[in-house]
Motif scaffolding. Structure first.
Motif, short mmCIF file in Angstrom:
data_model
loop_
_atom_site.label_atom_id
_atom_site.label_comp_id
_atom_site.label_asym_id
_atom_site.label_seq_id
_atom_site.Cartn_x
_atom_site.Cartn_y
_atom_site.Cartn_z
N GLY A 154 13.38 4.98 36.35
CA GLY A 154 12.32 4.37 37.14
C GLY A 154 10.97 4.90 36.70
O GLY A 154 10.87 5.73 35.79
N ARG A 201 13.09 3.66 31.49
CA ARG A 201 12.44 3.05 32.66
C ARG A 201 13.50 2.50 33.62
O ARG A 201 13.40 2.66 34.83
N ARG A 202 14.52 1.86 33.04
CA ARG A 202 15.58 1.27 33.86
C ARG A 202 16.42 2.35 34.54
O ARG A 202 16.79 2.24 35.71
N ARG A 203 16.74 3.41 33.80
CA ARG A 203 17.61 4.47 34.34
C ARG A 203 16.88 5.37 35.33
O ARG A 203 17.44 5.75 36.35
N LEU A 253 12.25 1.42 27.50
CA LEU A 253 12.71 0.48 28.51
C LEU A 253 14.02 0.94 29.14
O LEU A 253 14.23 0.76 30.35
N VAL A 254 14.89 1.53 28.34
CA VAL A 254 16.14 2.08 28.89
C VAL A 254 15.82 3.22 29.85
O VAL A 254 16.39 3.28 30.96
#
Length: 160
Positions: free
Chosen positions: A74, A70-72, A67-68
């Motif tokens: 994309g 994915r956030r950083r 998830l990290v």
């Protein structure tokens, strides 16, 4: 700018998490036996390390890491021209899978550490939601690959 492919770490994390989830689904009898033993008093009511707990802890760490990333970084967008209902279903399924994996680890750990049967029951019920979501996820990837001829599956396999 949105990436056009998943990064190598994202792909590896996806498949390692998937492998651990399948391990948990198919090899859960051992933890069920240990839980039953704790509940009926034939095993000591104390926290112990077991493969199910270790795999669960790994799933939690890896899902959070994913998830990290994915956030950083994309993620690639959903296929252009895809029906909005399919896009909503894909987004919802991914969110539900991630949330459920996190909640299952936390509820499993809480049940095991406290010996509270209601938490263990909630953990078991969550499994009844997880398995159909995993099946839906797999079927959707296959549907995209074989029916819609999109790159959804290929990009998670690391192929252009």
């Amino acid at each position: 700018m949105q990436p056009t492919s998943y990064s190598r770490p994202q792909i590896i994390l996806h498949w390692v998490i998937a492998t651990l989830v399948f391990f948990q689904i198919f090899m859960h009898d051992g933890i069920v036996g240990a839980w039953d033993g704790r509940m009926d008093g034939t095993l000591p009511n104390q926290p112990t390390i077991n493969p199910h707990a270790v795999a669960g802890a790994l799933i939690l760490v890896l899902v959070l890491w994913r998830l990290v990333l994915r956030r950083r970084r994309g993620v690639p967008g959903l296929p252009e021209g895809e029906h909005p209902a399919l896009k909503a279903l894909a987004t919802g399924t991914h969110a539900a899978l991630n949330l459920l994996l996190i909640l299952m680890v936390l509820s499993g750990a809480a049940a095991w550490m406290t010996g509270i049967e209601a938490i263990g029951d909630a953990h078991s019920i969550a499994r009844l939601v997880l398995v159909p979501l995993v099946i839906l996820h797999i079927l959707a990837a296959l549907y995209h690959h074989f029916w819609l001829k999109t790159d959804v599956l290929r990009r998670m396999l690391g192929r252009p």
